[in-house]
Design a protein around this motif. Structure first.
Motif, short mmCIF file in Angstrom:
data_model
loop_
_atom_site.label_atom_id
_atom_site.label_comp_id
_atom_site.label_asym_id
_atom_site.label_seq_id
_atom_site.Cartn_x
_atom_site.Cartn_y
_atom_site.Cartn_z
N SER A 26 0.83 -1.22 0.00
CA SER A 26 0.00 0.00 0.00
C SER A 26 0.85 1.26 0.00
O SER A 26 0.40 2.33 -0.41
CB SER A 26 -0.92 0.02 1.23
OG SER A 26 -0.17 0.32 2.40
N TYR A 28 1.43 2.80 2.54
CA TYR A 28 0.87 3.61 3.64
C TYR A 28 1.52 3.13 4.95
O TYR A 28 1.55 1.93 5.23
CB TYR A 28 -0.65 3.44 3.69
CG TYR A 28 -1.34 4.48 4.52
CD1 TYR A 28 -1.65 5.74 3.99
CD2 TYR A 28 -1.69 4.22 5.85
CE1 TYR A 28 -2.28 6.70 4.76
CE2 TYR A 28 -2.33 5.17 6.62
CZ TYR A 28 -2.63 6.41 6.07
OH TYR A 28 -3.25 7.38 6.84
N VAL A 30 1.95 3.36 9.13
CA VAL A 30 1.25 3.74 10.37
C VAL A 30 2.11 3.35 11.57
O VAL A 30 2.76 2.30 11.58
CB VAL A 30 -0.14 3.04 10.46
CG1 VAL A 30 -0.91 3.54 11.68
CG2 VAL A 30 -0.95 3.25 9.19
N ASN A 46 2.45 -1.03 11.07
CA ASN A 46 1.72 -1.98 10.23
C ASN A 46 2.71 -2.90 9.54
O ASN A 46 3.83 -2.49 9.16
CB ASN A 46 0.77 -1.29 9.25
CG ASN A 46 1.42 -0.22 8.39
OD1 ASN A 46 2.35 0.44 8.82
ND2 ASN A 46 0.94 -0.05 7.18
N GLU A 48 2.58 -5.54 6.48
CA GLU A 48 1.76 -6.06 5.38
C GLU A 48 2.24 -7.44 4.95
O GLU A 48 3.31 -7.91 5.35
CB GLU A 48 1.77 -5.06 4.22
CG GLU A 48 1.12 -3.75 4.64
CD GLU A 48 0.91 -2.78 3.50
OE1 GLU A 48 1.47 -2.98 2.41
OE2 GLU A 48 0.16 -1.79 3.72
N THR A 55 -2.30 -8.97 6.67
CA THR A 55 -1.69 -7.72 7.16
C THR A 55 -2.12 -7.43 8.59
O THR A 55 -3.26 -7.65 8.97
CB THR A 55 -2.12 -6.56 6.23
OG1 THR A 55 -1.47 -6.74 4.97
CG2 THR A 55 -1.77 -5.20 6.81
N CYS A 57 -2.33 -4.32 11.40
CA CYS A 57 -2.25 -2.86 11.57
C CYS A 57 -1.33 -2.50 12.74
O CYS A 57 -1.08 -3.31 13.63
CB CYS A 57 -3.62 -2.29 11.88
SG CYS A 57 -4.77 -2.32 10.50
N ALA A 58 -0.91 -1.24 12.72
CA ALA A 58 0.00 -0.74 13.76
C ALA A 58 -0.61 -0.86 15.16
O ALA A 58 0.07 -1.25 16.12
CB ALA A 58 0.33 0.72 13.46
N GLU A 59 -1.88 -0.52 15.27
CA GLU A 59 -2.52 -0.52 16.60
C GLU A 59 -2.56 -1.93 17.17
O GLU A 59 -2.30 -2.15 18.35
CB GLU A 59 -3.95 0.02 16.49
CG GLU A 59 -4.05 1.44 16.00
CD GLU A 59 -4.16 1.55 14.47
OE1 GLU A 59 -3.50 0.75 13.76
OE2 GLU A 59 -4.88 2.43 14.01
N ALA A 92 -7.26 7.51 11.32
CA ALA A 92 -8.11 6.90 12.35
C ALA A 92 -7.93 5.40 12.37
O ALA A 92 -7.77 4.78 11.31
CB ALA A 92 -9.57 7.25 12.07
N PRO A 93 -7.98 4.78 13.54
CA PRO A 93 -7.88 3.31 13.62
C PRO A 93 -9.02 2.63 12.86
O PRO A 93 -10.17 3.10 12.90
CB PRO A 93 -8.02 3.03 15.13
CG PRO A 93 -7.65 4.30 15.80
CD PRO A 93 -8.06 5.40 14.87
N CYS A 94 -8.69 1.55 12.17
CA CYS A 94 -9.72 0.82 11.41
C CYS A 94 -10.66 0.10 12.38
O CYS A 94 -10.41 -0.01 13.57
CB CYS A 94 -9.07 -0.17 10.44
SG CYS A 94 -8.51 -1.70 11.23
N1 THU Z 1 -3.47 0.52 8.74
C1 THU Z 1 -3.05 0.55 10.04
O1 THU Z 1 -1.92 0.16 10.36
N2 THU Z 1 -3.91 1.02 10.98
C2 THU Z 1 -5.18 1.43 10.71
O2 THU Z 1 -5.97 1.61 11.62
C3 THU Z 1 -5.56 1.71 9.31
C4 THU Z 1 -4.78 0.95 8.31
C5 THU Z 1 -2.56 0.00 7.72
C6 THU Z 1 -2.96 -1.33 7.17
C7 THU Z 1 -2.31 -1.32 5.81
O3 THU Z 1 -0.99 -1.82 5.94
C8 THU Z 1 -2.25 0.14 5.43
O4 THU Z 1 -2.49 0.87 6.62
C9 THU Z 1 -3.27 0.54 4.38
O5 THU Z 1 -4.55 0.12 4.74
#
Ligand code: THU
Length: 137
Positions: A26, A28, A30, A46, A48, A55, A57-59, A92-94
């Motif tokens: 991605s 992206y 975090v 994060n 992936e 994958t 996420c960071a949280e 924002a956290p997913c």
């Molecule tokens: N991602 C996070 O680490 N935390 C979130 O709350 C939103 C998304 C990461 C997951 C993935 O690696 C990338 O951001 C794009 O979705």
């Protein structure tokens, strides 16, 4: 007595954790910093995977690191995100991460979002009202 939370310092820690993001798909990145009641801070980025659904996420990385080290009581979390090389004004956290946080975090726990220079403090309850928790079971 509740300890005072240094929101800016927690955001700076999250921003540093973000530099370790593994996000070749991605692009992206975090970072998260999770403050524990005992003063420890667990960071996460994060991570992936070529099989995208694997994958993390960071949280969730931060929560899983903390719980696996014996910490379960959290007093704040900070999250910083953005495309590689640029910090987004708001990440924002997913939904999945909110559900994982719901397992351990009180509704009044501060969630710090934005950048280290310009952030806002929400409560976890604002992010996930009407959550499904173990008290339902
Ligand atoms: N991602 C996070 O680490 N935390 C979130 O709350 C939103 C998304 C990461 C997951 C993935 O690696 C990338 O951001 C794009 O979705």
């Amino acid at each position: 007595m509740k300890q005072a939370v240094d929101h800016k310092a927690l955001m700076e820690t999250a921003a540093r954790a973000r530099e370790l993001a593994y996000s070749p798909y991605s692009g992206y990145c975090v970072g998260a910093a999770l403050l524990c009641e005992d003063g420890r801070v667990f960071t996460g980025c994060n991570i992936e995977n070529a099989s995208f659904s694997a994958t993390n996420c960071a949280e969730r990385t931060a929560v899983f690191k903390a719980v696996s080290e014996g910490a379960r009581r959290f007093t704040a979390i900070a999250v910083v995100g953005g495309r590689r090389g640029e910090v987004s004004p708001f990440c924002a956290p997913c939904g999945v991460c909110r559900q994982v946080l719901a397992e351990f975090c009180p509704l009044d726990m501060p969630v710090v979002l934005g950048t280290p220079e310009n952030f806002k403090v929400y409560t976890f309850g604002e992010l996930l009202p009407f959550s499904f928790t173990g008290s339902e079971l």
